[in-house]
Design an enzyme around this catalytic site. Sequence first.
Site, PDB file in Angstrom:
ATOM      1  N   THR A  49      52.769  53.518 105.486  1.00 38.77           N
ATOM      2  CA  THR A  49      52.854  53.280 103.988  1.00 38.77           C
ATOM      3  C   THR A  49      53.095  54.853 103.328  1.00 38.77           C
ATOM      4  O   THR A  49      52.937  55.959 104.276  1.00 38.77           O
ATOM      5  CB  THR A  49      51.711  52.759 103.317  1.00 38.77           C
ATOM      6  OG1 THR A  49      50.592  53.638 103.366  1.00 38.77           O
ATOM      7  CG2 THR A  49      51.195  51.409 104.224  1.00 38.77           C
ATOM      8  N   CYS A  50      53.127  54.727 102.097  1.00 39.87           N
ATOM      9  CA  CYS A  50      53.096  55.979 101.385  1.00 39.87           C
ATOM     10  C   CYS A  50      51.883  56.948 101.526  1.00 39.87           C
ATOM     11  O   CYS A  50      51.929  58.333 101.626  1.00 39.87           O
ATOM     12  CB  CYS A  50      53.487  55.786 100.026  1.00 39.87           C
ATOM     13  SG  CYS A  50      52.246  55.185  99.078  1.00 39.87           S
ATOM     14  N   ASN A  51      50.944  56.251 101.869  1.00 40.98           N
ATOM     15  CA  ASN A  51      49.592  57.140 101.864  1.00 40.98           C
ATOM     16  C   ASN A  51      48.895  57.110 103.427  1.00 40.98           C
ATOM     17  O   ASN A  51      47.901  57.893 103.565  1.00 40.98           O
ATOM     18  CB  ASN A  51      48.502  56.406 101.083  1.00 40.98           C
ATOM     19  CG  ASN A  51      48.631  56.799  99.631  1.00 40.98           C
ATOM     20  OD1 ASN A  51      49.231  57.785  99.196  1.00 40.98           O
ATOM     21  ND2 ASN A  51      48.120  55.655  98.699  1.00 40.98           N
ATOM     22  N   THR A 111      45.290  46.012  95.884  1.00 43.14           N
ATOM     23  CA  THR A 111      45.564  45.030  96.794  1.00 43.14           C
ATOM     24  C   THR A 111      46.875  45.067  97.527  1.00 43.14           C
ATOM     25  O   THR A 111      46.752  44.384  98.536  1.00 43.14           O
ATOM     26  CB  THR A 111      45.460  43.767  95.884  1.00 43.14           C
ATOM     27  OG1 THR A 111      46.534  43.972  94.928  1.00 43.14           O
ATOM     28  CG2 THR A 111      44.333  43.331  95.459  1.00 43.14           C
ATOM     29  N   GLN A 116      50.824  45.013 102.993  1.00 44.72           N
ATOM     30  CA  GLN A 116      51.384  46.008 103.577  1.00 44.72           C
ATOM     31  C   GLN A 116      50.858  45.913 105.347  1.00 44.72           C
ATOM     32  O   GLN A 116      51.592  46.117 106.146  1.00 44.72           O
ATOM     33  CB  GLN A 116      51.350  47.456 103.213  1.00 44.72           C
ATOM     34  CG  GLN A 116      52.112  47.444 102.027  1.00 44.72           C
ATOM     35  CD  GLN A 116      51.694  49.178 101.136  1.00 44.72           C
ATOM     36  OE1 GLN A 116      50.576  49.513 101.491  1.00 44.72           O
ATOM     37  NE2 GLN A 116      52.524  49.741 100.698  1.00 44.72           N
TER      38      GLN A 116
END
Length: 417
Positions: A49-51, A111, A116
């Site tokens: 994910t982006c993080n 959430t 994801q």
Amino acid sequence: MSLFALGLNHETAPISVREKLAFSPEELRAAVAELVATHGVHEAAIVSTCNRTELYASARDEAILLDWLAQSRQLDRATITPYLYRLPERDAARHVFRVAAGLDSMVLGETQILGQLKDAVREAQEAGGLGASLNGLFQKAFAVAKDVRTQTAIGANSVSMAAAAVKLAERLFPDIAELDVLFIGAGEMIELCATHFAAKRPRRMAVANRTVERGQALAQQFGGEAFALAELPDRLPQFDIVITSTASQLPIIGLGAVERAVKARKHRPIFMVDLAVPRDVEPEVGALPDVYLYSVDDLAEVVRQGRAERVQAVEAASVIVEQGADEFMQWLDNRALVPTIRALKDHAERLRRHELERASKLLQKGEDPAAVLESLSLSLSNKFLHAPLAALNQAATSQHGDLIDAVRRLYHLHDEE
């Protein structure tokens, strides 16, 4: 094989590192298939994910995962090692439970990560990466996340990334209702951002997307327009606020395009939020005097506001996570007993069938039923006791104590017996 998690997130690595290790949605399934085909890897799943980028695997050792990740992203192992966490067994379970529950997110209690995570599990399943261990791990993670949501207030007062983008824009512009807003991309994050900005009733909203039809579907929800991404260089000067989040592996907004846009706007400021990893906007754009560029990491201060009010909820959620980790490890340990339990049952069944067949033949010959039953019970008792008695009689003196204790526990023997 042991269970491992290896990865990095917004706490351990800056976006400049995270974007180099990110997997696009299109390459995720093939990457899982490649990882699980690696010698020494039995099961595998990838969360990107982006993080965060995280590998979960049942493997011989963690070094295999590190080598594969470095090779897959064409990076030197030594350059990424300082940013990675490597978690075995219970620590891996505890970590993924915290991720699923929103405890490990930049936005505490959000959430989106749960969805994801479920997408990643589905991709791993399709790629043939999931076996009993990882499937059990993720199903338990989803159950823990549900318990955290229903039993705690972890999501209360949560400020999402989308809401944070609006808050930052309001610091620069007094009234968003007088502005034109452009959204680049048409995924879930862009839809969330569009929802939050629409509540502020901007003068105009538009969506730029590679697939115009998908962009139109999103724009129509908010009474906006849509256009092809190829038109972006010419249309960029029209917008005061630009929010972008695509799956592009290369920047789609370069320094030159923004310089031209600023000039065409007569140096009126542009507010830009780049929520993509890898980034959609070249980092050098942030140095322009009339451009206010924020990445996902730059939003951290805003989204972390309100954490103090949720400390009690975090403590309660952490208890649920720890309990879940204990239960999963118990389940994992019990799975190791399954082959032995099955073999023991099969052995007993073979003995039972053999003695039953012998007794049936004796009864058919007209033997006394009472004598046949007596013979059957004696024979079964002798055969069931043969292995433990032989082990006790043949064991070395140094092994007597352990064997005696084991036999007494197995057969519930007491001193008076």
